[in-house]
Design a protein around this motif. Structure first.
Motif: not given
Length: 144
Positions: A2-16, A124-129
């Motif tokens: 699979x070439x995509x991933x999904x994260x939680x709303x909280x993870x997206x909020x922190x990452x963005x 970690x997704x959140x840290x990198x983004x």
């Protein structure tokens, strides 16, 4: 693979959080590439692409069907999902992602200018983004 991933709303909020300098209002993150590029859907049904390598947000598709059609092509997978690099990281380098991780370069291409597969690592997704958003904002505010 699979070439995509999904994260939680909280993870997206922190990452963005660090990308507030772009107009993310009214756009909901739905999924990412394995490298943390974020696909967002706006209220009008359009889809946006947050390119974390380039540090830009672009309206890419008028509908989810248009997005799916493009991502179902080899060219779309390479352009938006970095499919070839993801497959190389997984198969050639043996890098496996856990639920909170994405692939990233260390050091990042914005610093080195290189997309060498041997520089890909898991982070970690959140840290990198979040960190890359800060870096792009600094570069936007202080171009050399």
């Amino acid at each position: 693979m699979e070439l995509t991933k999904q994260f939680s709303e909280q993870q997206y909020a922190r990452a963005l959080e660090s990308w507030a300098w772009l107009d993310l209002a009214g756009k909901a993150p739905r999924f990412t590439s394995l490298f943390g590029d974020v696909f967002l859907e706006s209220a009008d049904g359009a889809w946006w692409f947050l390119d974390t390598f380039e540090g830009q947000l672009v309206r890419g598709w008028d509908s989810g069907a248009d997005l799916t059609a493009e991502l179902d092509t080899e060219g779309g997978q390479d352009r938006y999902l970095l499919g070839t690099l993801a497959m190389a990281a997984y198969h050639r380098r043996g890098l496996h992602l856990d639920a909170s991780q994405i692939y990233a370069y260390a050091p990042p291409p914005i610093v080195t200018g290189s997309f060498d597969v041997d520089q890909i690592q898991t982070f970690d997704f959140v840290a990198v983004v979040n960190t890359v958003g800060q870096l792009h904002e600094q570069l936007q505010n202080n171009p050399s």
